[in-house]
Write an enzyme that holds these catalytic residues in place. Structure first.
Site, PDB file in Angstrom:
ATOM      1  N   ARG A  94       8.878  -9.309   3.248  1.00 32.00           N
ATOM      2  CA  ARG A  94       8.429  -8.514   2.106  1.00 32.00           C
ATOM      3  C   ARG A  94       9.156  -7.185   2.051  1.00 32.00           C
ATOM      4  NH1 ARG A  94       4.938 -11.209  -1.465  1.00 32.00           N
ATOM      5  NH2 ARG A  94       4.650  -9.113  -2.283  1.00 32.00           N
ATOM      6  N   VAL A  95       9.421  -6.743   0.828  1.00 32.52           N
ATOM      7  CA  VAL A  95      10.037  -5.426   0.674  1.00 32.52           C
ATOM      8  C   VAL A  95       9.021  -4.428   0.118  1.00 32.52           C
ATOM      9  CG1 VAL A  95      12.369  -6.313   0.403  1.00 32.52           C
ATOM     10  CG2 VAL A  95      10.925  -6.057  -1.611  1.00 32.52           C
ATOM     11  N   ASP A  96       7.776  -4.866  -0.061  1.00 36.83           N
ATOM     12  CA  ASP A  96       6.739  -3.952  -0.550  1.00 36.83           C
ATOM     13  C   ASP A  96       5.709  -3.718   0.553  1.00 36.83           C
ATOM     14  OD1 ASP A  96       5.504  -6.387  -0.410  1.00 36.83           O
ATOM     15  OD2 ASP A  96       5.123  -6.568  -2.557  1.00 36.83           O
ATOM     16  N   ASP A  97       4.561  -3.160   0.203  1.00 38.12           N
ATOM     17  CA  ASP A  97       3.574  -2.842   1.231  1.00 38.12           C
ATOM     18  C   ASP A  97       2.597  -3.985   1.460  1.00 38.12           C
ATOM     19  OD1 ASP A  97       4.625  -0.339   1.817  1.00 38.12           O
ATOM     20  OD2 ASP A  97       3.711   0.487   0.000  1.00 38.12           O
ATOM     21  N   VAL A  98       3.151  -5.170   1.520  1.00 35.05           N
ATOM     22  CA  VAL A  98       2.340  -6.336   1.829  1.00 35.05           C
ATOM     23  C   VAL A  98       2.809  -6.824   3.185  1.00 35.05           C
ATOM     24  CG1 VAL A  98       1.897  -8.742   1.190  1.00 35.05           C
ATOM     25  CG2 VAL A  98       1.974  -6.976  -0.578  1.00 35.05           C
TER      26      VAL A  98
END
Ligand code: WTA
Length: 683
Positions: free
Chosen positions: A551-555
């Site tokens: 993941r590149v997000d805050d997941v």
């Protein structure tokens, strides 16, 4: 549902299916001709499907794959309508357009529709259609209890009867087309029965994983306002008993406080109803509610970058066609297969590949109620042998959890494994996380990349068709056009790495976030206009193979389960003694990623073991035990930029103990914070 009496289950007769065994040759440094004709990289291991395997496979070669893929991209309408009309029952065919879409925010609202105007029913296609085709007496479900020795079976016609009884009951208590039903059940046959019963009457199920806490359950109940909640009194997982009904009761009190009106929740005025007392009194046949292809089938809440879980909405026709087709090809399905997917129906994998995909194919599906290593780490292989499982679909985490001490050679040469033959296995599947290849190389492994949002597999090997590179999800499924873009949204060609997006829609795509179409557009379609943005990073190698990089997000992805760091943070800060919290993912030997929390206590409160425990408990009660932090790192303060933004990049490096890679800390309001954190790392 009363789930402490196993007497109503009966032992099954020995399965007689004996699938062909297969072999896969593992060849290193092999030159294979792949997409575009480029040779496979010298440095990669390439695993070739055996000749015997390929000969009997649905897609027996790369050439055949390329032919079908090309057709699916050049003429999606023709490709998918061909499958939809030849393999499914439609009460009425769709209108002139097979699909219509707008994936570009610059051109107005995002809209995806497939088979609009087509009238069908997914439950009918899973059960009545297959029974009509001669599968009435085929085993639909095998059920294996947590306790060895307790099991049950249902044939397709028995399953239909059970589904109809529940569908009739639900109608009798006023559940109508479009109404929501929340399901909070463990892996019992009643779980797919409930999903199918809802589908039969056009109700929208929202299954909540039975590991979520009452507060999480309450939040989902408040959001989708179900007419009914279906649960059971308790479940055994390994040696532990979990009292699910108590959790539901607590959730109902919570959601009541949050404003569900009495009229809407009349059903709770009476006493709770025992399934087994009431449902079996209903007739075993039930008219189907014919619905539009674009009517909703289910809602499934999943985690995003911000605190509130998102209600991912899937509709009927496209999802049906897509899950059935991906199941068939990715597992190279044969009528004689016995299929076991270890996922829980509380997650998307259980929706698409325990219930709908397999049942639409008339497959025999095994459900296992319990823990994979109970009573010992050989239980899975015991189950494989007992039912002669041919297709085993699981997560890398499950396999790692069995290996425990990290030594795969000693696990696989251990009696836990060697006393079982496992020779029925034909295809292995893996999802949810990158997989490191484990064990012998006899079976092809389908490393399937996909998401709750995509409904079904997006990038996956087709066993038999492709030389595989262990650890790569390989190539796109039919109709899927993955693109890798840079941070400006420019498509990259050839060997590259960047953000994974998808161009054009596919039938299984989610249509909206329930009640929040704007968030749908903002999260998925605004970051890279013109594309669906997956939230994942991806590398494409020079042979065209896709390698997911996380993941590149805050997941974060903990044991293959999606958790938003913001969710854990908001649970932590709700603790009266927590002033601030920042959560990041960190590499974890078994879970893939672990949850690492930086916590600043309120002034005057000192760090203590007691506080640590109490913070963990707060997360367990607000989200569920699976979201409890693996590590709490005391933080006198958090590293912030002058605009007050927490620098997570630095926290990730501290969590990973990559202290020489902290990078530039000069933009912090107080660079000294970083040193403090490093000092406190192991307290
Ligand atoms: C991750 C689960 C690597 C990815 C089916 C994605 C994977 C998220 C793979 C979706 C894979 C899924 N290799 N990573 N084969 N499959 N992921 O919605 O980060 O629970 O975005 O769906 O899991 O998780 P979800």
């Amino acid at each position: 549902l009363n789930n402490h009496n196993h007497n109503h289950h009966f032992r099954h007769a020995d399965s007689t299916a004996s699938p062909p065994s297969s072999a896969v040759a593992k060849i290193s440094h092999l030159k294979a001709v792949v997409l575009g004709g480029a040779p496979a990289s010298e440095e990669d291991d390439v695993v070739l499907p055996s000749h015997d395997y390929s000969r009997q496979a649905l897609v027996p070669s790369q050439q055949k794959y390329l032919e079908m893929y090309k057709a699916s991209i050049e003429n999606p309408a023709g490709f998918w309508s061909g499958i939809a009309s030849s393999e499914f029952y439609w009460k009425q065919r769709w209108g002139d357009q097979v699909y219509s879409e707008n994936l570009d925010v610059r051109r107005g609202n995002i809209k995806i529709e497939w088979f609009k105007g087509g009238i069908t029913n997914v439950c009918y296609n899973c059960l009545d259609r297959n029974i009509g085709a001669g599968l009435a007496d085929k085993i639909a479900l095998y059920w294996e209890s947590n306790e060895p020795g307790f099991d049950a079976t249902l044939t397709y016609s028995q399953l239909l009867q059970r589904v109809c009884q529940l569908a009739n009951y639900l109608r009798s208590v006023g559940v109508r087309k479009g109404d929501a039903v929340v399901v909070y059940l463990p892996m019992l046959m009643e779980l797919p029965i409930t999903m199918l019963a809802c589908a039969r009457i056009g109700a929208v199920h929202s299954v909540v994983f039975a590991g979520f806490s009452s507060e999480s359950l309450a939040q989902r109940i408040v959001d989708c306002k179900p007419k009914v909640v279906i649960t059971c009194n308790a479940v055994k997982r390994g040696p532990k008993t979990i009292f699910l009904k108590d959790i539901v009761d607590a959730a109902l009190i919570d959601s009541d406080n949050q404003g569900i009106s009495r009229e809407k929740t009349k059903w709770k005025e009476g006493r709770d109803i025992w399934w087994e007392d009431v449902v079996p009194k209903y007739p075993t046949s039930c008219d189907v509610e014919w619905v539009d292809a674009e009517d909703p089938l289910f809602l499934l809440y999943t985690s995003g970058s911000t605190g509130k879980p998102k209600g991912v909405l899937h509709t009927t026709g496209g999802y049906m066609v897509y899950t059935a087709t991906t199941f068939k090809y990715a597992f190279d399905y044969k009528d004689s297969d016995v299929y076991w997917c270890t996922a829980d129906c509380g997650w998307i994998t259980g929706h698409s590949y325990v219930t709908y995909g397999p049942m639409l194919n008339g497959a025999t599906v095994l459900l296992y109620e319990g823990a994979p290593s109970y009573p010992d780490p050989g239980r899975c292989w015991d189950i494989v042998d007992k039912y002669k499982v041919t297709i085993f679909y699981t997560t890398p985490t499950l396999v790692r959890s069995l290996i425990r001490d990290g030594d795969e050679a000693s696990y696989f040469s251990n009696l836990y494994v060697t006393r079982y033959s496992r020779k029925s296995l034909r295809v292995l599947g893996s999802a949810g996380e990158p997989i490191n290849p484990i064990g012998g190389s006899r079976c092809p492994i389908s490393d399937t990349w996909w998401q709750t949002e995509t409904g079904g597999f997006m990038i996956t090997p087709l066993p038999g068709a492709w030389p595989q590179k262990p650890g790569s999800a390989t190539f796109p499924f039919f109709g899927v056009q993955p693109v890798i873009v840079d941070e400006k949204g420019v498509e990259l060609d050839g060997e590259c790495s960047g953000y994974l997006c998808v161009k054009s829609s596919w039938p299984g795509a989610f249509r909206t976030l329930y009640g929040d179409h704007e968030r749908y557009e903002t999260t998925y379609f605004k970051p890279f206009p013109g594309y669906y943005f997956t939230g994942d990073g991806c590398r494409r190698d020079k042979d065209g193979y896709h390698w997911l990089t996380g993941r590149v997000d805050d997941v974060i992805n903990v044991s293959g389960r999606r958790i938003g760091t913001a969710e854990v943070e908001s649970a932590l800060v709700s603790h009266p003694q927590c002033a601030e919290a920042a959560v990041v993912g960190v590499e974890h030997q078994v879970k893939g990623q672990g949850i690492y929390a930086f916590v600043t206590p309120v002034e005057g409160i000192s760090y203590s073991e007691e506080l640590r425990k109490s913070l963990t408990l707060t997360v367990r009660t607000q989200i569920g035990a699976f979201a409890a932090p693996d590590k709490i790192h005391w933080a006198p303060a958090l590293p912030k930029t002058r605009s007050g933004k927490i620098m997570r990049r630095i926290l990730r490096k501290i969590a990973a103990r990559q202290l020489d890679e902290l990078g530039d800390t000069s933009t912090l309001t107080d660079p000294g914070v970083v040193d403090q954190l490093i000092k406190l790392a192991d307290t």
